[in-house]
Design a protein around this motif. Structure first.
Motif, short mmCIF file in Angstrom:
data_model
loop_
_atom_site.label_atom_id
_atom_site.label_comp_id
_atom_site.label_asym_id
_atom_site.label_seq_id
_atom_site.Cartn_x
_atom_site.Cartn_y
_atom_site.Cartn_z
N GLU A 167 1.22 -18.02 28.65
CA GLU A 167 2.15 -18.48 27.62
C GLU A 167 1.38 -19.09 26.45
N ALA A 169 2.01 -17.66 23.21
CA ALA A 169 2.78 -17.29 22.02
C ALA A 169 4.27 -17.50 22.34
N ARG A 170 5.12 -17.07 21.45
CA ARG A 170 6.55 -17.25 21.65
C ARG A 170 7.01 -16.48 22.88
N LEU A 171 7.84 -17.14 23.66
CA LEU A 171 8.40 -16.48 24.85
C LEU A 171 9.58 -15.60 24.45
N ASN A 173 13.31 -14.02 24.28
CA ASN A 173 14.65 -14.58 24.44
C ASN A 173 15.32 -14.06 25.70
N ASN A 227 16.15 -23.10 28.02
CA ASN A 227 15.80 -21.68 28.02
C ASN A 227 16.33 -20.90 29.21
#
Length: 279
Positions: A167, A169-171, A173, A227
């Protein structure tokens, strides 16, 4: 020096360094050097310790007297009936976390499980080894932890059933077309101000990123609650380990963003497993 004398020697060294369980650990260090079990050690007290064995033993004693965790010195730790590789940069598996595995297995019969903050990979790999119908995603922010997780995936031959996700970078959606069946996590939950009071083995050696739960210890629960509803399929479950006095109440009183408390299991006076359902 005989083994009886060596045990006394190791015991005195460890005791002087305030090592807990110094009697047990003196045996374990000797067994590591000699490649034997404790029964053999007890039965061969008059056996002489060779110079090269004493040199190896002293090196291990020095590390332990600096309060380096025994699991790091040995390079492995037990978890759920198996032995996992561990070392500098990864959280040592805890026995209470085995209850997280027990509960996950009672709910998950098939599908994809995300282990958020996987560390050594002990939780997700135990799930996959116990249930061949599961597939997994092992996610961690730490590259050092990811290397240990990789070694354990290799150790158990599970590269065809688990994805290692760093992890950095952006996870996403959404995970896949339909979402995840389950998320399991033993997130960092120690309040920042409490870390300085932990035992030296934890405070000085285990990664702070795997311990520090923010000012009140709930920082990463909030992240998961926010999330999980978009990552899980409808009916999917989030299982989290909750540790620390009063932390269970704090976690249960947080905004769960639509997740519903499904079950709470108290492991001991300070640790619980809380199950949330994405309805």
């Amino acid at each position: 020096m005989t083994l009886i004398e060596a045990k006394d020697y190791v015991t005195r060294k460890l005791k002087s360094a305030d090592v807990p369980d110094y009697l047990l650990e003196s045996d374990l260090l000797l067994c590591k050097v000699l490649g034997c079990d404790r029964a053999w050690l007890l039965a061969h007290g008059d056996r002489q310790v060779f110079d090269h064995e004493l040199e190896h033993l002293n090196a291990l004693i020095d590390r332990r007297c600096r309060r380096e965790p025994l699991a790091y010195i040995f390079g492995e730790a037990p978890f759920y009936g198996r032995t996992f590789l561990v070392g500098e940069g990864v959280l040592i598996p805890r026995q209470e976390t085995e209850i997280l595995v027990d509960m996950a297995l009672s709910f998950a019969k098939e599908g994809v499980v995300l282990d958020w903050g996987t560390g050594s990979g002990c939780v997700i790999l135990s799930l996959l080894l116990e249930n061949p119908s599961l597939r997994g995603i092992a996610l961690d922010l730490s590259p050092k932890a990811m290397r240990w997780a990789w070694r354990n995936v290799d150790r158990f031959g599970l590269f065809d059933r688990v994805v290692l996700w760093h992890e950095s970078a952006r996870l996403p959606n959404k995970w896949g077309d339909h979402g995840l069946d389950m998320i399991v996590s033993n997130p960092p939950y120690i309040p920042t101000a409490d870390i300085g009071f932990l035992m030296p083995e934890v405070r000085l050696y285990e990664p702070r990123s795997a311990l520090d739960g923010g000012p009140d210890g709930t920082q990463w629960y909030g992240f998961l609650f926010k999330n999980a509803p978009k990552w899980l399929k409808r009916g999917g479950l989030l299982l989290v380990e909750v540790g620390g006095r009063g932390r269970e109440e704090a976690v249960l009183s947080m905004d769960h963003f639509g997740l519903v408390v499904h079950e709470v299991k108290r492991v001991n006076n300070s640790v619980s497993i809380v199950v949330f359902k994405n309805e």
